[in-house]
Design a protein around this motif. Structure first.
Motif, PDB file in Angstrom:
ATOM      1  N   VAL A  45       0.950  -1.110  -0.018  1.00 52.90           N
ATOM      2  CA  VAL A  45       0.193   0.150  -0.321  1.00 52.90           C
ATOM      3  C   VAL A  45       0.848   1.307  -0.070  1.00 52.90           C
ATOM      4  CG1 VAL A  45      -1.419   1.303   1.462  1.00 52.90           C
ATOM      5  CG2 VAL A  45      -1.985  -1.209   1.046  1.00 52.90           C
ATOM      6  N   PHE A  46       2.073   1.131   0.532  1.00 55.51           N
ATOM      7  CA  PHE A  46       2.917   2.420   0.734  1.00 55.51           C
ATOM      8  C   PHE A  46       4.190   2.243  -0.137  1.00 55.51           C
ATOM      9  CE2 PHE A  46       0.449   2.817   4.725  1.00 55.51           C
ATOM     10  CZ  PHE A  46       0.172   4.295   4.602  1.00 55.51           C
ATOM     11  N   ALA A  47       3.961   1.656  -1.069  1.00 58.30           N
ATOM     12  CA  ALA A  47       5.139   1.346  -2.072  1.00 58.30           C
ATOM     13  C   ALA A  47       5.748   2.456  -2.584  1.00 58.30           C
ATOM     14  CB  ALA A  47       4.621   0.192  -3.047  1.00 58.30           C
ATOM     15  N   ASP A  48       4.814   3.632  -2.917  1.00 59.30           N
ATOM     16  CA  ASP A  48       5.568   4.834  -3.412  1.00 59.30           C
ATOM     17  C   ASP A  48       6.452   5.487  -2.332  1.00 59.30           C
ATOM     18  OD1 ASP A  48       3.218   5.323  -1.633  1.00 59.30           O
ATOM     19  OD2 ASP A  48       2.714   7.253  -2.328  1.00 59.30           O
ATOM     20  N   ILE A  49       6.629   4.876  -1.002  1.00 59.62           N
ATOM     21  CA  ILE A  49       7.550   6.041  -0.302  1.00 59.62           C
ATOM     22  C   ILE A  49       8.897   5.585  -0.531  1.00 59.62           C
ATOM     23  CG2 ILE A  49       5.737   6.093   1.417  1.00 59.62           C
ATOM     24  CD1 ILE A  49       7.175   4.276   3.372  1.00 59.62           C
ATOM     25  N   SER A  50       9.108   4.476  -1.319  1.00 63.17           N
ATOM     26  CA  SER A  50      10.551   4.170  -1.273  1.00 63.17           C
ATOM     27  C   SER A  50      11.209   5.004  -2.362  1.00 63.17           C
ATOM     28  CB  SER A  50      10.481   2.705  -1.921  1.00 63.17           C
ATOM     29  OG  SER A  50      10.159   2.948  -3.411  1.00 63.17           O
ATOM     30  N   GLY A  51      10.970   6.008  -2.867  1.00 56.31           N
ATOM     31  CA  GLY A  51      11.646   6.796  -3.606  1.00 56.31           C
ATOM     32  C   GLY A  51      11.838   6.386  -5.024  1.00 56.31           C
ATOM     33  N   GLU A  52      11.804   5.101  -5.248  1.00 58.30           N
ATOM     34  CA  GLU A  52      11.887   4.445  -6.701  1.00 58.30           C
ATOM     35  C   GLU A  52      10.510   4.265  -7.344  1.00 58.30           C
ATOM     36  OE1 GLU A  52      14.019   0.847  -5.744  1.00 58.30           O
ATOM     37  OE2 GLU A  52      15.545   1.917  -4.620  1.00 58.30           O
ATOM     38  N   TYR A  53       9.267   4.595  -6.769  1.00 60.01           N
ATOM     39  CA  TYR A  53       8.112   4.689  -7.370  1.00 60.01           C
ATOM     40  C   TYR A  53       8.081   5.223  -8.667  1.00 60.01           C
ATOM     41  CZ  TYR A  53       3.197   3.278  -7.413  1.00 60.01           C
ATOM     42  OH  TYR A  53       1.962   2.702  -7.679  1.00 60.01           O
ATOM     43  N   ASP A  54       7.525   4.666  -9.691  1.00 55.61           N
ATOM     44  CA  ASP A  54       7.367   5.361 -10.885  1.00 55.61           C
ATOM     45  C   ASP A  54       6.016   5.899 -11.275  1.00 55.61           C
ATOM     46  OD1 ASP A  54       7.220   6.224 -13.463  1.00 55.61           O
ATOM     47  OD2 ASP A  54       8.131   4.599 -14.557  1.00 55.61           O
ATOM     48  N   TYR A  55       5.748   7.254 -10.906  1.00 59.54           N
ATOM     49  CA  TYR A  55       4.200   7.768 -10.623  1.00 59.54           C
ATOM     50  C   TYR A  55       3.801   8.016 -12.243  1.00 59.54           C
ATOM     51  CZ  TYR A  55       5.182   8.730  -5.858  1.00 59.54           C
ATOM     52  OH  TYR A  55       5.544   8.978  -4.456  1.00 59.54           O
ATOM     53  N   ASP A  56       4.640   8.130 -13.146  1.00 59.59           N
ATOM     54  CA  ASP A  56       4.150   8.267 -14.707  1.00 59.59           C
ATOM     55  C   ASP A  56       3.923   7.070 -15.156  1.00 59.59           C
ATOM     56  OD1 ASP A  56       4.698  11.168 -14.400  1.00 59.59           O
ATOM     57  OD2 ASP A  56       6.829  10.847 -15.020  1.00 59.59           O
ATOM     58  N   GLY A  57       4.237   5.984 -14.721  1.00 57.73           N
ATOM     59  CA  GLY A  57       4.115   4.645 -15.396  1.00 57.73           C
ATOM     60  C   GLY A  57       3.956   3.620 -14.295  1.00 57.73           C
ATOM     61  N   SER A  58       2.929   3.697 -13.448  1.00 61.66           N
ATOM     62  CA  SER A  58       2.471   3.116 -12.168  1.00 61.66           C
ATOM     63  C   SER A  58       2.345   1.539 -12.560  1.00 61.66           C
ATOM     64  CB  SER A  58       1.469   3.560 -11.482  1.00 61.66           C
ATOM     65  OG  SER A  58       0.252   3.343 -12.091  1.00 61.66           O
ATOM     66  N   GLU A  59       1.885   1.211 -13.750  1.00 66.13           N
ATOM     67  CA  GLU A  59       1.755  -0.260 -14.270  1.00 66.13           C
ATOM     68  C   GLU A  59       3.230  -0.832 -14.055  1.00 66.13           C
ATOM     69  OE1 GLU A  59       2.522   1.910 -17.681  1.00 66.13           O
ATOM     70  OE2 GLU A  59       0.968   2.145 -16.208  1.00 66.13           O
ATOM     71  N   ARG A  60       4.382  -0.248 -14.457  1.00 62.45           N
ATOM     72  CA  ARG A  60       5.522  -0.674 -14.393  1.00 62.45           C
ATOM     73  C   ARG A  60       6.062  -1.104 -12.873  1.00 62.45           C
ATOM     74  NH1 ARG A  60       6.499   3.253 -18.809  1.00 62.45           N
ATOM     75  NH2 ARG A  60       6.845   4.938 -17.063  1.00 62.45           N
ATOM     76  N   ASN A  61       5.294  -0.737 -11.965  1.00 65.11           N
ATOM     77  CA  ASN A  61       5.807  -0.801 -10.535  1.00 65.11           C
ATOM     78  C   ASN A  61       5.805  -2.263 -10.294  1.00 65.11           C
ATOM     79  OD1 ASN A  61       6.940   1.841  -9.699  1.00 65.11           O
ATOM     80  ND2 ASN A  61       4.659   2.473 -10.020  1.00 65.11           N
ATOM     81  N   ALA A  62       6.720  -2.817  -9.634  1.00 66.93           N
ATOM     82  CA  ALA A  62       6.616  -4.246  -9.064  1.00 66.93           C
ATOM     83  C   ALA A  62       5.482  -4.417  -7.956  1.00 66.93           C
ATOM     84  CB  ALA A  62       7.852  -4.825  -8.350  1.00 66.93           C
ATOM     85  N   LYS A  63       5.501  -3.531  -7.287  1.00 67.93           N
ATOM     86  CA  LYS A  63       4.336  -3.203  -6.210  1.00 67.93           C
ATOM     87  C   LYS A  63       3.505  -2.027  -6.493  1.00 67.93           C
ATOM     88  CE  LYS A  63       6.767  -5.465  -2.662  1.00 67.93           C
ATOM     89  NZ  LYS A  63       7.273  -5.402  -1.253  1.00 67.93           N
ATOM     90  N   GLN A  64       2.109  -2.150  -6.303  1.00 67.28           N
ATOM     91  CA  GLN A  64       1.200  -1.030  -6.739  1.00 67.28           C
ATOM     92  C   GLN A  64       0.636  -0.586  -5.177  1.00 67.28           C
ATOM     93  OE1 GLN A  64       0.536  -0.121  -9.628  1.00 67.28           O
ATOM     94  NE2 GLN A  64       2.128  -1.402 -10.273  1.00 67.28           N
ATOM     95  N   ARG A  65       0.812   0.614  -5.218  1.00 65.75           N
ATOM     96  CA  ARG A  65       0.268   1.521  -4.094  1.00 65.75           C
ATOM     97  C   ARG A  65      -1.210   1.517  -4.085  1.00 65.75           C
ATOM     98  NH1 ARG A  65       0.676   8.079  -4.726  1.00 65.75           N
ATOM     99  NH2 ARG A  65      -0.164   7.937  -6.762  1.00 65.75           N
ATOM    100  N   ASP A  66      -1.720   1.691  -3.024  1.00 67.25           N
ATOM    101  CA  ASP A  66      -3.223   2.030  -2.908  1.00 67.25           C
ATOM    102  C   ASP A  66      -3.388   3.401  -2.134  1.00 67.25           C
ATOM    103  OD1 ASP A  66      -4.275  -0.062  -4.271  1.00 67.25           O
ATOM    104  OD2 ASP A  66      -4.300  -1.495  -2.354  1.00 67.25           O
ATOM    105  N   LEU A  67      -4.329   4.060  -2.429  1.00 64.93           N
ATOM    106  CA  LEU A  67      -4.411   5.447  -1.953  1.00 64.93           C
ATOM    107  C   LEU A  67      -5.491   5.496  -0.837  1.00 64.93           C
ATOM    108  CD1 LEU A  67      -4.066   8.076  -4.870  1.00 64.93           C
ATOM    109  CD2 LEU A  67      -2.442   7.272  -3.038  1.00 64.93           C
ATOM    110  N   ILE A  68      -6.397   4.340  -1.022  1.00 63.28           N
ATOM    111  CA  ILE A  68      -7.493   4.260   0.005  1.00 63.28           C
ATOM    112  C   ILE A  68      -7.441   2.694   0.330  1.00 63.28           C
ATOM    113  CG2 ILE A  68      -9.807   4.272   0.574  1.00 63.28           C
ATOM    114  CD1 ILE A  68      -8.909   7.249   0.074  1.00 63.28           C
ATOM    115  N   TRP A  69      -7.162   2.485   1.644  1.00 63.23           N
ATOM    116  CA  TRP A  69      -7.007   1.236   1.859  1.00 63.23           C
ATOM    117  C   TRP A  69      -7.210   1.178   3.268  1.00 63.23           C
ATOM    118  CZ3 TRP A  69      -3.406  -1.007   5.256  1.00 63.23           C
ATOM    119  CH2 TRP A  69      -3.104  -2.460   5.080  1.00 63.23           C
ATOM    120  N   TYR A  70      -7.743   0.036   3.754  1.00 63.62           N
ATOM    121  CA  TYR A  70      -8.184  -0.425   5.316  1.00 63.62           C
ATOM    122  C   TYR A  70      -7.363  -1.878   5.456  1.00 63.62           C
ATOM    123  CZ  TYR A  70     -11.011   3.605   4.592  1.00 63.62           C
ATOM    124  OH  TYR A  70     -11.270   4.822   4.446  1.00 63.62           O
TER     125      TYR A  70
END
Length: 159
Positions: A45-70
């Motif tokens: 869920v917090f995969a984007d905090i690593s600094g290596e997250y590709d925001y422009d091509g999120s489908e290319r990320n090995a892990k997908q963040r979620d913005l709304i999650w419980y």
């Protein structure tokens, strides 16, 4: 990866639908301890905090963040103090060590539900499920660097 209690059809533009999703997620949680799967979900869920997250091509990320999650599972104070700083050491104003330490000192006997509502969100549950928790005061809110808090009341048909 399964998205926990996030519904695929939740439209964030419809606030009533979002509240219904939140209510369902907060009402249907499992008792601690979190499983390895639960912790892996939290990390993803917090995969984007690593600094290596590709925001422009999120489908290319090995892990997908979620913005709304419980989370599906509650955490004890000790579990939250160990796991959360490793997964989310910091995110904007959230400090994974200090914030979690303060929160677990304020509510040592409570259960915690790590979540994400764009930012880090941690819901606090009374251990017995019935006793009201004390509201944080202004100083505690400043120390937690919390934008706000919500008292979430779950009403059951019988009470």
């Amino acid at each position: 990866m399964t998205r926990g209690t996030e519904r695929d059809d939740c439209n964030i533009d419809n606030i009533d639908e979002c509240h219904a999703t939140r209510d369902e997620a907060l009402t249907n949680v499992k008792a601690p301890p979190p499983s390895e799967y639960d912790i892996a979900q939290l990390k993803e869920v917090f995969a984007d905090i690593s600094g290596e997250y590709d925001y422009d091509g999120s489908e290319r990320n090995a892990k997908q963040r979620d913005l709304i999650w419980y989370s599906d599972t509650l955490y004890s104070a000790s579990e939250l103090r160990v796991i959360m700083p490793k997964v989310v050491p910091n995110y904007k104003e959230f400090d994974g060590v200090k914030t979690v330490q303060l929160l677990t000192v304020m509510y040592p006997e409570a259960y915690f539900l790590p979540s994400r509502e764009y930012i880090v969100a941690i819901f606090v549950y009374p251990r017995n499920g019935a006793t009201a928790l004390k509201k944080p005061n202004k100083i505690e809110m400043e120390r937690l660097k919390a934008d706000g808090y919500t008292i979430h009341v779950i009403q059951h048909e019988d009470r």
